[in-house]
Scaffold this motif. Structure first.
Motif, mmCIF file in Angstrom:
data_model
loop_
_atom_site.group_PDB
_atom_site.id
_atom_site.type_symbol
_atom_site.label_atom_id
_atom_site.label_comp_id
_atom_site.label_asym_id
_atom_site.label_seq_id
_atom_site.Cartn_x
_atom_site.Cartn_y
_atom_site.Cartn_z
ATOM 1 N N VAL A 1 40.958 5.695 34.233
ATOM 2 C CA VAL A 1 42.211 5.650 34.984
ATOM 3 C C VAL A 1 42.328 4.336 35.749
ATOM 4 O O VAL A 1 43.412 3.754 35.840
ATOM 5 N N SER A 2 41.209 3.829 36.263
ATOM 6 C CA SER A 2 41.255 2.565 37.006
ATOM 7 C C SER A 2 41.584 1.382 36.108
ATOM 8 O O SER A 2 41.991 0.324 36.591
ATOM 9 N N LEU A 3 41.434 1.543 34.796
ATOM 10 C CA LEU A 3 41.785 0.475 33.859
ATOM 11 C C LEU A 3 43.271 0.470 33.482
ATOM 12 O O LEU A 3 43.730 -0.470 32.830
ATOM 13 N N LEU A 4 44.028 1.484 33.876
ATOM 14 C CA LEU A 4 45.439 1.548 33.504
ATOM 15 C C LEU A 4 46.231 0.293 33.910
ATOM 16 O O LEU A 4 47.001 -0.220 33.109
ATOM 17 N N PRO A 5 46.070 -0.234 35.142
ATOM 18 C CA PRO A 5 46.828 -1.442 35.474
ATOM 19 C C PRO A 5 46.429 -2.664 34.645
ATOM 20 O O PRO A 5 47.162 -3.648 34.602
ATOM 21 N N TYR A 6 45.281 -2.613 33.982
ATOM 22 C CA TYR A 6 44.815 -3.740 33.164
ATOM 23 C C TYR A 6 45.047 -3.511 31.673
ATOM 24 O O TYR A 6 44.667 -4.334 30.861
ATOM 25 N N LEU A 7 45.666 -2.389 31.314
ATOM 26 C CA LEU A 7 45.846 -2.056 29.911
ATOM 27 C C LEU A 7 46.684 -3.099 29.177
ATOM 28 O O LEU A 7 46.433 -3.388 28.007
ATOM 29 N N HIS A 8 47.638 -3.704 29.877
ATOM 30 C CA HIS A 8 48.454 -4.732 29.229
ATOM 31 C C HIS A 8 47.606 -5.944 28.841
ATOM 32 O O HIS A 8 47.860 -6.589 27.839
ATOM 33 N N ASP A 9 46.573 -6.253 29.637
ATOM 34 C CA ASP A 9 45.660 -7.351 29.306
ATOM 35 C C ASP A 9 44.727 -6.981 28.162
ATOM 36 O O ASP A 9 44.321 -7.831 27.389
ATOM 37 N N ILE A 10 44.368 -5.710 28.083
ATOM 38 C CA ILE A 10 43.448 -5.263 27.036
ATOM 39 C C ILE A 10 44.155 -5.223 25.679
ATOM 40 O O ILE A 10 43.592 -5.639 24.671
ATOM 41 N N LEU A 11 45.408 -4.746 25.657
ATOM 42 C CA LEU A 11 46.118 -4.544 24.395
ATOM 43 C C LEU A 11 46.856 -5.765 23.873
ATOM 44 O O LEU A 11 47.034 -5.913 22.673
ATOM 45 N N THR A 12 47.320 -6.642 24.774
ATOM 46 C CA THR A 12 48.155 -7.763 24.341
ATOM 47 C C THR A 12 47.577 -9.105 24.780
ATOM 48 O O THR A 12 46.784 -9.176 25.710
#
Length: 193
Positions: free
Chosen positions: A56-67
């Motif tokens: 859950v703490s990675l949710l704000p960074y998901l855009h960096d992980i996926l794109t």
């Protein structure tokens, strides 16, 4: 917040790898100092909870992980499922200029919603619990607007959000407050004094 307030968006502190490693190191430090070392059943249960909290703490960074930051296209390891094309209409992804921005805004609101909801459920038998519904309703309203692409109409104006949030949350909070045994007990105690 530190990166935004210090205008360090283009610095190395804002790289996805640095944010991921920082979150992982901070999480491991917390686990080391908090994790119980006695009962194996408790260790497994708490380990699962900590793992979910880390995800859950990675949710704000998901855009960096996926794109990829430049261009906003998906990284090579992300399977192309056609979600971006499905959500694209008139050159915009649910009203946003790119898939990266959509993921960032959506996941940031989802992250906040999970945090508020967890606090709400953790605050059982507390007098302030019903009033936690104000940010929960506001975030749910935002997530709904983002999800069904009604950014342009009047539903996304600040006055609509504010009035809707205040009215719905106040009605629910007053209802929960006056139906709470603890609140009634507290009011009776104050009336006798």
């Amino acid at each position: 917040m530190f990166i935004i307030l210090s205008s360090s968006l283009n610095s190395s502190f804002n790289q996805p790898e640095v944010k991921f490693v920082g979150t992982l190191v901070f999480g491991l430090i917390l686990v080391f100092f908090y994790f119980p070392r006695k009962n194996k059943v408790i260790i497994k249960k708490i380990g699962l909870i900590w793992g979910l909290l880390f995800l859950v703490s990675l949710l704000p960074y998901l855009h960096d992980i996926l794109t990829i930051r430049q261009g906003g296209e998906l990284r090579k390891f992300v399977p192309v499922l056609g979600i971006e094309k499905l959500l694209t209409h008139n050159g915009k992804i649910l009203g946003w200029s790119s898939y990266r921005i959509f993921i960032y805004i959506f996941c940031t609101h989802l992250f906040a919603q999970i945090g508020w909801a967890c606090w709400f459920f953790d605050a059982r038998n507390r007098l302030f619990r019903p009033f936690l519904l104000v940010p929960i309703v506001f975030n749910l309203y935002e997530i709904t607007i983002i999800s069904i692409n009604i950014n342009a109409p009047s539903f996304n104006k600040p006055d609509w959000k504010l009035y809707t949030t205040i009215i719905i949350a106040t009605l629910i909070a007053v209802n929960l407050y006056f139906n709470s045994d603890k609140a009634l007990e507290w009011m009776e105690r104050n009336n006798h004094n």
